[in-house]
Design a protein around this motif. Structure first.
Motif, mmCIF file in Angstrom:
data_model
loop_
_atom_site.group_PDB
_atom_site.id
_atom_site.type_symbol
_atom_site.label_atom_id
_atom_site.label_comp_id
_atom_site.label_asym_id
_atom_site.label_seq_id
_atom_site.Cartn_x
_atom_site.Cartn_y
_atom_site.Cartn_z
ATOM 1 N N SER A 1 1.049 9.398 5.641
ATOM 2 C CA SER A 1 2.095 9.166 6.643
ATOM 3 C C SER A 1 1.594 8.268 7.767
ATOM 4 O O SER A 1 2.329 7.409 8.269
ATOM 5 C CB SER A 1 2.583 10.505 7.204
ATOM 6 O OG SER A 1 3.318 11.219 6.230
ATOM 7 N N LEU A 2 0.335 8.452 8.172
ATOM 8 C CA LEU A 2 -0.236 7.607 9.214
ATOM 9 C C LEU A 2 -0.349 6.159 8.748
ATOM 10 O O LEU A 2 -0.158 5.218 9.527
ATOM 11 C CB LEU A 2 -1.606 8.127 9.636
ATOM 12 C CG LEU A 2 -1.622 9.414 10.458
ATOM 13 C CD1 LEU A 2 -3.056 9.888 10.672
ATOM 14 C CD2 LEU A 2 -0.923 9.224 11.800
ATOM 15 N N LEU A 3 -0.680 5.976 7.462
ATOM 16 C CA LEU A 3 -0.769 4.616 6.932
ATOM 17 C C LEU A 3 0.603 3.952 6.946
ATOM 18 O O LEU A 3 0.736 2.783 7.342
ATOM 19 C CB LEU A 3 -1.351 4.658 5.518
ATOM 20 C CG LEU A 3 -1.875 3.333 4.961
ATOM 21 C CD1 LEU A 3 -2.985 3.590 3.940
ATOM 22 C CD2 LEU A 3 -0.768 2.515 4.301
ATOM 23 N N LEU A 4 1.634 4.690 6.535
ATOM 24 C CA LEU A 4 2.998 4.154 6.597
ATOM 25 C C LEU A 4 3.376 3.840 8.038
ATOM 26 O O LEU A 4 3.988 2.798 8.321
ATOM 27 C CB LEU A 4 3.974 5.164 5.986
ATOM 28 C CG LEU A 4 5.469 4.809 6.036
ATOM 29 C CD1 LEU A 4 5.750 3.466 5.384
ATOM 30 C CD2 LEU A 4 6.304 5.909 5.375
ATOM 31 N N LEU B 1 10.190 11.493 2.262
ATOM 32 C CA LEU B 1 11.343 11.343 3.162
ATOM 33 C C LEU B 1 11.132 10.164 4.115
ATOM 34 O O LEU B 1 12.065 9.384 4.367
ATOM 35 C CB LEU B 1 11.557 12.631 3.948
ATOM 36 C CG LEU B 1 11.980 13.861 3.138
ATOM 37 C CD1 LEU B 1 12.056 15.097 4.037
ATOM 38 C CD2 LEU B 1 13.316 13.632 2.436
ATOM 39 N N GLN B 2 9.939 10.027 4.642
ATOM 40 C CA GLN B 2 9.646 8.921 5.552
ATOM 41 C C GLN B 2 9.696 7.579 4.819
ATOM 42 O O GLN B 2 10.257 6.599 5.318
ATOM 43 C CB GLN B 2 8.266 9.150 6.182
ATOM 44 C CG GLN B 2 8.211 10.363 7.094
ATOM 45 C CD GLN B 2 6.803 10.881 7.319
ATOM 46 O OE1 GLN B 2 5.865 10.502 6.615
ATOM 47 N NE2 GLN B 2 6.639 11.765 8.294
ATOM 48 N N TYR B 3 9.117 7.564 3.639
ATOM 49 C CA TYR B 3 9.088 6.339 2.834
ATOM 50 C C TYR B 3 10.506 5.892 2.474
ATOM 51 O O TYR B 3 10.849 4.707 2.577
ATOM 52 C CB TYR B 3 8.260 6.612 1.579
ATOM 53 C CG TYR B 3 8.230 5.498 0.567
ATOM 54 C CD1 TYR B 3 7.378 4.403 0.738
ATOM 55 C CD2 TYR B 3 9.028 5.546 -0.588
ATOM 56 C CE1 TYR B 3 7.333 3.388 -0.215
ATOM 57 C CE2 TYR B 3 8.987 4.545 -1.533
ATOM 58 C CZ TYR B 3 8.141 3.465 -1.343
ATOM 59 O OH TYR B 3 8.094 2.452 -2.273
ATOM 60 N N ASN C 1 14.551 3.820 -0.930
ATOM 61 C CA ASN C 1 14.227 4.164 -2.310
ATOM 62 C C ASN C 1 14.850 5.517 -2.650
ATOM 63 O O ASN C 1 14.397 6.557 -2.171
ATOM 64 C CB ASN C 1 12.704 4.201 -2.493
ATOM 65 C CG ASN C 1 12.278 4.471 -3.925
ATOM 66 O OD1 ASN C 1 12.750 5.396 -4.557
ATOM 67 N ND2 ASN C 1 11.372 3.654 -4.422
ATOM 68 N N ASP C 2 15.876 5.514 -3.467
ATOM 69 C CA ASP C 2 16.615 6.742 -3.776
ATOM 70 C C ASP C 2 15.772 7.749 -4.551
ATOM 71 O O ASP C 2 15.966 8.962 -4.416
ATOM 72 C CB ASP C 2 17.883 6.417 -4.562
ATOM 73 C CG ASP C 2 18.924 5.700 -3.712
ATOM 74 O OD1 ASP C 2 18.856 5.843 -2.472
ATOM 75 O OD2 ASP C 2 19.777 4.998 -4.276
ATOM 76 N N GLU C 3 14.845 7.254 -5.381
ATOM 77 C CA GLU C 3 14.010 8.165 -6.164
ATOM 78 C C GLU C 3 13.143 9.029 -5.249
ATOM 79 O O GLU C 3 12.928 10.214 -5.521
ATOM 80 C CB GLU C 3 13.121 7.381 -7.134
ATOM 81 C CG GLU C 3 12.348 8.285 -8.086
ATOM 82 C CD GLU C 3 11.472 7.510 -9.058
ATOM 83 O OE1 GLU C 3 10.908 8.146 -9.973
ATOM 84 O OE2 GLU C 3 11.331 6.278 -8.895
ATOM 85 N N ALA C 4 12.657 8.438 -4.159
ATOM 86 C CA ALA C 4 11.834 9.197 -3.213
ATOM 87 C C ALA C 4 12.644 10.321 -2.578
ATOM 88 O O ALA C 4 12.189 11.468 -2.487
ATOM 89 C CB ALA C 4 11.280 8.264 -2.133
ATOM 90 N N LEU C 5 13.852 10.002 -2.129
ATOM 91 C CA LEU C 5 14.705 11.022 -1.516
ATOM 92 C C LEU C 5 15.084 12.093 -2.531
ATOM 93 O O LEU C 5 15.052 13.300 -2.219
ATOM 94 C CB LEU C 5 15.963 10.378 -0.937
ATOM 95 C CG LEU C 5 16.949 11.327 -0.257
ATOM 96 C CD1 LEU C 5 16.317 12.002 0.953
ATOM 97 C CD2 LEU C 5 18.226 10.593 0.146
ATOM 98 N N ASP D 1 0.833 -1.205 0.000
ATOM 99 C CA ASP D 1 0.000 0.000 0.000
ATOM 100 C C ASP D 1 0.867 1.255 0.000
ATOM 101 O O ASP D 1 0.573 2.236 -0.688
ATOM 102 C CB ASP D 1 -0.930 0.017 1.219
ATOM 103 C CG ASP D 1 -1.936 -1.112 1.197
ATOM 104 O OD1 ASP D 1 -2.462 -1.411 0.114
ATOM 105 O OD2 ASP D 1 -2.198 -1.691 2.266
ATOM 106 N N CYS D 2 1.936 1.219 0.766
ATOM 107 C CA CYS D 2 2.844 2.368 0.835
ATOM 108 C C CYS D 2 3.588 2.555 -0.482
ATOM 109 O O CYS D 2 3.833 3.693 -0.914
ATOM 110 C CB CYS D 2 3.823 2.191 1.988
ATOM 111 S SG CYS D 2 3.007 1.971 3.597
ATOM 112 N N HIS D 3 3.937 1.433 -1.131
ATOM 113 C CA HIS D 3 4.552 1.525 -2.455
ATOM 114 C C HIS D 3 3.580 2.162 -3.448
ATOM 115 O O HIS D 3 3.977 2.978 -4.294
ATOM 116 C CB HIS D 3 4.953 0.139 -2.961
ATOM 117 C CG HIS D 3 5.998 -0.544 -2.138
ATOM 118 N ND1 HIS D 3 7.000 0.145 -1.490
ATOM 119 C CD2 HIS D 3 6.203 -1.860 -1.849
ATOM 120 C CE1 HIS D 3 7.787 -0.723 -0.851
ATOM 121 N NE2 HIS D 3 7.314 -1.941 -1.059
#
Length: 695
Positions: free
Chosen positions: A608-611, A232-234, A240-244, A197-199
């Motif tokens: 963020s809460l789901l993560l 950032l949290q993910y 995952n470098d793409e997220a950062l 789900d987070c992905h």
């Protein structure tokens, strides 16, 4: 023919405290503030109510005032046919939410100024945003709208009332979007969410990402700090470098752009272009609070000095421009000065050359200042080439060039200070103060800055002194000006204040802040709960001057009170061992999870809460003689989703600390997802555990 010369009109708004209402106090329009006098007059005289909603920093609100509300002929038409009510959306967000929903249902879009026509019993039937003085931009003129509504009310009243009833039905249904969650579903809650789900949330975010200029979507571009924070949290948990990369690119491009005030610090409301060059120049307290919050995360992750500098510059803007003597924070700075949007902030190249003399060439090259100008024949300071790249390209000494930039910015600042400043909206809003309080407390923690700690504590004391309805009560008011508090506080006000109290504990390790947070949370559950669902109403149960009670879910310009309350209840349920609060918050998240996964840009806090529900909330108890030193050191590390409590003695009322013996060697106790680990005596070991990657 219209007469636009200034006259000594004054209307009922002259007795108001809102800067926005006072701006209209000398219009020839016979304005009322929202209240029983105006509503009763509409019923007695059987007149349509015209409400016009805006805020003091709104550029197009000023435009419509100048074009229409200051025009005597237009005002005469309004006064003859309508009961006219001016509303400051920041004072009365409850009314703004209701009537904005109505206009969006009518036209498919909304914004400010918001002009809505109501039946005498305050039910909306027609509305829109800005109307020009003459027909233009495929819009009817304001006069045409006024005449059409007046005629329709005389000739087609039954149709209008029927339309209003249909619209009310729609608003009522949209206000009750939630469905109850069965007991069997909640038992399986811990299995409802997975990293997949987070992905999916990440993938839906990245689809809209601007890979060149950062941010998400097309112009107008808003900061979307909640989305950046999720990335950032993910990345922290997935590597995952793409997220950062996308998160930091977005922050960097904003900080280099014209949306960020390169001279005085602070960020404007949004950018009118994809490159973050030309902002809508209003500077709101809440935008800057949310920017500071996410910059703190970027600093902890990267330890890149540019983020530390941006935190200090943005907190400096709030301290210097938006802080009153007793520690409260003002609401905003206007977009306009001398009637021109952005005039205070822009420069002609010759002007800069004259001020900086021999240093102008390098400075102008760095900040994109040209003879032609980069915006409407003037220059907005922005950075096209990052500092590190620029000094290499120009073969410059890093320290000397940095000193040159600082010196030149100070010179421009001194000259700019002599200009006529944008108007200050000196309302002090509880919720916005709480957002800024939380952000400044967080900045004080991560930067170990004693001055910012004092600012945060002073602001909390200001809130407690000035916003309480009664000294011994948890009931708060929404706004304060000149020592007078007005309007019952809304859900957002309480939710943000509770979150700020939780942050203040980590700053001070004073248990009283947790106690305050619990008291306010109890007040919210008693007075804002919906008996038919688990979400909270935006308004207090005793408020009577609204046509409908709404429940706000979306994280927009500010977080929704419901998403923040869900996070608050999850933390407080652990701190005080209140299982029903954890159950309620989990159910709130379950009911909203489908929309959160599909539309994370509109539900960033929920995402963020789901993560957090997947990776777990880190419960840290640090006990021992040097526990405070350990806690401060832990706070210098990026560790999303944590509660931390500290004690140097064994007897303690808080469940996190109970049964934790104090020894000469301090220990760190960690629990997560209903599982506790063997105590750590080294922060490095703690970090290995909490930073484990999740695929």
């Amino acid at each position: 023919m219209a007469n636009n010369t200034l006259h000594s009109f004054s209307n009922r708004l002259i007795n108001e405290s809102s800067p926005y209402l006072l701006q209209h106090a000398h219009n020839p329009v016979d304005w009322y503030a929202w209240g029983e006098e105006a509503l009763q007059r509409a019923k007695v005289e059987n007149k349509v109510i015209l409400i016009s909603i805006g805020y003091s920093a709104c550029h197009w609100c000023h435009v419509m005032e100048k074009e229409s509300f200051e025009n005597e002929d237009v005002a005469a038409l309004m006064n003859k046919n309508f009961v006219n009510i001016k509303i400051d959306r920041e004072e009365r967000p409850d009314l703004d939410h209701i009537y904005m929903d109505a206009v969006q249902a009518i036209s498919g879009s909304g914004g400010w100024p918001l002009n809505v026509f109501l039946t005498p019993d305050a039910k909306p039937f027609y509305g829109g945003t800005y109307y020009p003085p003459v027909k233009a931009f495929n819009r009817s003129s304001w006069t045409e709208i006024l005449l059409a509504i007046a005629q329709s009310w005389k000739e087609k009243r039954n149709e209008i009332e029927s339309q209003a009833e249909n619209l009310m039905d729609h608003l009522s249904q949209s206000a009750n979007f939630t469905q109850p969650v069965s007991g069997s579903v909640i038992k399986e809650a811990e299995n409802l969410f997975s990293m997949d789900d987070c992905h999916n949330i990440f993938n839906n975010i990245i689809k809209a990402a601007d890979k060149v200029y950062g941010g998400f979507g097309q112009a107008p571009k808003f900061p979307q700090t909640f989305t950046i924070q999720y990335l950032l949290q993910y990345q922290h948990f997935t590597k995952n470098d793409e997220a950062l990369q996308q998160a930091l690119l977005s922050l960097d491009k904003m900080l280099q752009g014209g949306i960020y005030d390169q001279i005085g610090g602070g960020m404007a409301r949004y950018s009118t272009d994809n490159e973050w060059l030309a902002p809508h120049f209003e500077k709101m307290l809440y935008d800057n609070a949310l920017l500071i919050d996410v910059l703190c995360d970027a600093w902890l992750i990267t330890k890149n000095e540019k983020y530390r500098e941006a935190i200090l510059k943005t907190t400096g803007f709030i301290r210097e421009e938006l802080t009153q003597q007793q520690g409260g924070f003002y609401a905003a700075l206007d977009a306009d000065s001398e009637g021109v949007e952005g005039k205070y902030y822009v420069w002609q190249k010759q002007e800069v050359d004259d001020i900086l003399e021999e240093n102008f060439e390098l400075f102008c090259a760095f900040f994109d200042i040209t003879e032609k100008g980069n915006w409407e024949e003037t220059n907005i300071l922005r950075i096209l080439q990052p500092f590190a790249e620029f000094i290499v390209t120009k073969n410059l000494d890093e320290n000397k060039f940095r000193d040159l930039i600082i010196t030149c910015l100070l010179k421009l600042s001194a000259v700019r200070a002599k200009r006529i400043k944008p108007a200050l909206d000196d309302k002090i809003i509880l919720g916005w103060n709480a957002l800024a309080l939380k952000a400044i407390a967080k900045a004080a923690i991560v930067l170990e800055d004693e001055a910012l700690k004092i600012v945060a504590v002073n602001n909390f004391n200001f809130i407690e002194t000035n916003f309480k309805k009664n000294v011994n009560s948890s009931e708060m008011m929404h706004t304060c000006k000149n020592g007078i508090a007005k309007y019952p506080a809304f859900l957002d006000d309480y939710a943000y204040l509770i979150a700020a109290c939780i942050e203040l504990y980590e700053l001070t390790f004073d248990n009283n802040y947790f106690t305050k947070a619990k008291q306010y949370a109890q007040y919210v559950t008693e007075n804002f709960s919906d008996n038919e669902s688990l979400y909270f109403f935006f308004t207090h149960k005793d408020q009577t001057d609204i046509i409908i009670r709404k429940k706000e879910m979306y994280d927009g310009a500010v977080p929704s009170g419901n998403s923040i309350m869900a996070g608050n209840l999850l933390k407080l349920s652990t701190i005080f061992n209140i299982p029903e609060w954890q159950t309620r918050a989990t159910k709130m998240l379950i009911m909203n999870s489908g929309a959160t996964i599909r539309y994370p840009a509109s539900l960033g806090i929920w995402a963020s809460l789901l993560l957090q529900s997947v990776v777990g909330l880190n419960e840290l108890a640090i006990v021992g003689n040097d526990s405070y030193d350990l806690a401060h050191e832990i706070s210098q590390n990026y560790m999303p989703y944590k509660i931390m409590m500290v004690s140097t003695f064994e007897k303690n009322e808080f469940s996190l600390l109970k049964g934790k013996p104090v020894a000469s060697e301090s220990l760190i106790y960690l629990c997560n997802n209903n599982m506790c680990f063997k105590p750590f005596n080294k922060i490095s070991d703690l970090k290995l555990q909490v930073n484990k990657s999740i695929k």
